[in-house]
Design an enzyme around this catalytic site. Structure first.
Site, PDB file in Angstrom:
ATOM      1  N   LYS A  14      22.922   4.177  -1.222  1.00 18.99           N
ATOM      2  CA  LYS A  14      22.021   5.540  -0.862  1.00 18.99           C
ATOM      3  C   LYS A  14      21.934   4.986   0.831  1.00 18.99           C
ATOM      4  O   LYS A  14      22.457   6.213   1.357  1.00 18.99           O
ATOM      5  CB  LYS A  14      20.343   5.592  -0.635  1.00 18.99           C
ATOM      6  CG  LYS A  14      20.008   5.165  -2.502  1.00 18.99           C
ATOM      7  CD  LYS A  14      18.520   5.209  -2.694  1.00 18.99           C
ATOM      8  CE  LYS A  14      17.422   3.365  -2.277  1.00 18.99           C
ATOM      9  NZ  LYS A  14      18.083   2.808  -3.077  1.00 18.99           N
ATOM     10  N   ARG A  89       9.021   6.761  -4.565  1.00 18.26           N
ATOM     11  CA  ARG A  89       9.150   5.397  -5.511  1.00 18.26           C
ATOM     12  C   ARG A  89       8.119   5.557  -6.672  1.00 18.26           C
ATOM     13  O   ARG A  89       8.273   4.744  -7.412  1.00 18.26           O
ATOM     14  CB  ARG A  89       8.981   4.114  -5.019  1.00 18.26           C
ATOM     15  CG  ARG A  89      10.016   3.980  -3.895  1.00 18.26           C
ATOM     16  CD  ARG A  89       9.818   2.532  -3.003  1.00 18.26           C
ATOM     17  NE  ARG A  89      10.996   0.975  -3.602  1.00 18.26           N
ATOM     18  CZ  ARG A  89      12.329   1.524  -2.294  1.00 18.26           C
ATOM     19  NH1 ARG A  89      12.049   1.935  -1.380  1.00 18.26           N
ATOM     20  NH2 ARG A  89      13.378   0.273  -2.516  1.00 18.26           N
ATOM     21  N   ARG A 128      26.464  -7.478  -0.078  1.00 25.94           N
ATOM     22  CA  ARG A 128      25.537  -7.051   0.987  1.00 25.94           C
ATOM     23  C   ARG A 128      24.492  -8.002   2.285  1.00 25.94           C
ATOM     24  O   ARG A 128      24.429  -8.645   3.217  1.00 25.94           O
ATOM     25  CB  ARG A 128      24.902  -6.025   1.011  1.00 25.94           C
ATOM     26  CG  ARG A 128      23.885  -5.108   2.193  1.00 25.94           C
ATOM     27  CD  ARG A 128      23.089  -4.231   1.755  1.00 25.94           C
ATOM     28  NE  ARG A 128      21.708  -4.524   1.092  1.00 25.94           N
ATOM     29  CZ  ARG A 128      20.738  -3.597   0.204  1.00 25.94           C
ATOM     30  NH1 ARG A 128      21.668  -2.430   0.462  1.00 25.94           N
ATOM     31  NH2 ARG A 128      20.366  -3.951  -0.129  1.00 25.94           N
ATOM     32  N   ARG A 134      19.135 -10.051   4.871  1.00 23.83           N
ATOM     33  CA  ARG A 134      17.817  -9.339   4.890  1.00 23.83           C
ATOM     34  C   ARG A 134      17.227 -10.071   4.340  1.00 23.83           C
ATOM     35  O   ARG A 134      17.532 -10.554   2.865  1.00 23.83           O
ATOM     36  CB  ARG A 134      18.209  -7.936   4.499  1.00 23.83           C
ATOM     37  CG  ARG A 134      17.976  -6.495   5.384  1.00 23.83           C
ATOM     38  CD  ARG A 134      18.101  -5.691   5.142  1.00 23.83           C
ATOM     39  NE  ARG A 134      18.253  -5.116   3.302  1.00 23.83           N
ATOM     40  CZ  ARG A 134      17.637  -3.672   2.701  1.00 23.83           C
ATOM     41  NH1 ARG A 134      18.655  -2.995   3.524  1.00 23.83           N
ATOM     42  NH2 ARG A 134      16.815  -3.371   2.002  1.00 23.83           N
ATOM     43  N   ARG A 145      13.018  -6.617  -7.814  1.00 25.42           N
ATOM     44  CA  ARG A 145      13.518  -5.573  -6.447  1.00 25.42           C
ATOM     45  C   ARG A 145      13.466  -3.999  -7.723  1.00 25.42           C
ATOM     46  O   ARG A 145      13.312  -2.727  -7.464  1.00 25.42           O
ATOM     47  CB  ARG A 145      13.704  -4.415  -5.409  1.00 25.42           C
ATOM     48  CG  ARG A 145      13.112  -5.861  -4.417  1.00 25.42           C
ATOM     49  CD  ARG A 145      14.394  -5.852  -2.821  1.00 25.42           C
ATOM     50  NE  ARG A 145      14.719  -4.506  -2.449  1.00 25.42           N
ATOM     51  CZ  ARG A 145      15.738  -4.612  -2.218  1.00 25.42           C
ATOM     52  NH1 ARG A 145      16.536  -5.214  -1.930  1.00 25.42           N
ATOM     53  NH2 ARG A 145      15.587  -3.168  -1.839  1.00 25.42           N
TER      54      ARG A 145
HETATM   55  P1  AMP Z   1      14.193  -0.038   1.009  1.00 23.07           P
HETATM   56  O1  AMP Z   1      15.317  -0.469   1.884  1.00 23.07           O
HETATM   57  O2  AMP Z   1      14.043   1.188   0.405  1.00 23.07           O
HETATM   58  O3  AMP Z   1      14.578  -0.778  -0.218  1.00 23.07           O
HETATM   59  O4  AMP Z   1      12.957  -0.406   1.110  1.00 23.07           O
HETATM   60  C1  AMP Z   1      12.345  -1.820   0.933  1.00 23.07           C
HETATM   61  C2  AMP Z   1      11.567  -2.497   0.344  1.00 23.07           C
HETATM   62  O5  AMP Z   1      10.311  -1.826   1.235  1.00 23.07           O
HETATM   63  C3  AMP Z   1      10.932  -2.444  -0.316  1.00 23.07           C
HETATM   64  O6  AMP Z   1      11.069  -3.408  -1.781  1.00 23.07           O
HETATM   65  C4  AMP Z   1       9.448  -1.693  -0.580  1.00 23.07           C
HETATM   66  O7  AMP Z   1       8.535  -2.955  -0.719  1.00 23.07           O
HETATM   67  C5  AMP Z   1       9.235  -1.297   1.181  1.00 23.07           C
HETATM   68  N1  AMP Z   1       9.150   0.183  -0.095  1.00 23.07           N
HETATM   69  C6  AMP Z   1      10.248   1.299   0.820  1.00 23.07           C
HETATM   70  N2  AMP Z   1      10.106   2.522   0.618  1.00 23.07           N
HETATM   71  C7  AMP Z   1       8.745   2.377  -0.141  1.00 23.07           C
HETATM   72  C8  AMP Z   1       8.003   3.883  -0.692  1.00 23.07           C
HETATM   73  N3  AMP Z   1       7.974   4.506  -0.652  1.00 23.07           N
HETATM   74  N4  AMP Z   1       7.147   2.625  -1.963  1.00 23.07           N
HETATM   75  C9  AMP Z   1       6.473   1.841  -1.359  1.00 23.07           C
HETATM   76  N5  AMP Z   1       7.477   0.552  -0.979  1.00 23.07           N
HETATM   77  C10 AMP Z   1       8.284   0.674  -0.181  1.00 23.07           C
END
Ligand code: AMP
Length: 190
Positions: A14, A89, A128, A134, A145
């Site tokens: 993404k 989400r 990654r 990270r 996740r």
């Molecule tokens: P990402 O980089 O999009 O994979 O997001 C990393 C982390 O941020 C996720 O595993 C969640 O803990 C939190 N997070 C990001 N976007 C959301 C969302 N829309 N709703 C809830 N938690 C989020």
């Protein structure tokens, strides 16, 4: 305004594809994951609140996430449109986003679903992790996740499918080839 949601499990590409979309279509990229990570590294109050949730791979509560996202949209009044990455989400987040955009006289125009097999995702995330380090991407938390995605996030798709907004793109292959398919889907609606 042209608003796009890019949708797919962690590691689906993404972020990579979002960058290419912003360059070509000049949309503003809003990644809730990036926003939370910035809050954590800037040690804001919100950052302290969500730090453990991100570290554990748990979703942050809807109200916190929606408020933060809306603030970021408001900071970009001149935007030609947005690409929402990692948001919504959950179905309540999708409903809140629709209601919020409606107040601005627009809505979601397209939902791009990047379809990637679970095994491919696990491999990509492991790769990654080697380069970015990270904290939420280690092997144990990865499962959490991915579980969150298949437990909660996947239910957002039928919400948008009912509205006829979803285009599914095979997310496995060369980055450029995937981007060509994405561009085709955007150009149809742009
Ligand atoms: P990402 O980089 O999009 O994979 O997001 C990393 C982390 O941020 C996720 O595993 C969640 O803990 C939190 N997070 C990001 N976007 C959301 C969302 N829309 N709703 C809830 N938690 C989020």
């Amino acid at each position: 305004m042209f608003n796009l949601v890019i949708f797919g499990p962690p590691g689906a590409g993404k972020g990579t594809q979002s960058e290419k979309i912003i360059n070509k279509y000049k949309l503003v990229h809003l990644s809730t994951g990036d926003m939370f990570r910035a809050h954590i590294s800037n040690e804001t109050e919100l950052g302290r609140k969500v730090k453990e949730m991100l570290a554990d791979g748990r979703l942050v509560p809807d109200s916190i996430t929606i408020d933060m996202l809306e603030e970021e949209v408001k900071k970009n009044p001149e935007a030609k449109g947005f690409i929402f990455d990692g948001f919504p989400r959950t179905v309540p987040q999708a409903e809140a986003l629709d209601a919020f955009l409606e107040t601005k006289g627009c809505g979601i125009d397209l939902v791009l679903q990047l379809d990637v097999d679970q095994e491919v995702i696990k491999h990509r995330i492991a790769e990654r992790q080697k380069v970015s380090g990270r904290a939420d991407d280690d092997a144990v938390k990865l499962l959490k996740r991915i579980d969150e995605y298949f437990d909660k996030t996947i239910h957002v798709l039928p919400y948008y499918k009912e509205q006829g907004k979803v285009t599914t793109i095979n997310g496995v292959g060369r980055i450029e080839d995937i981007f060509d398919k994405i561009s085709g889907a955007i150009d149809e609606k742009y």
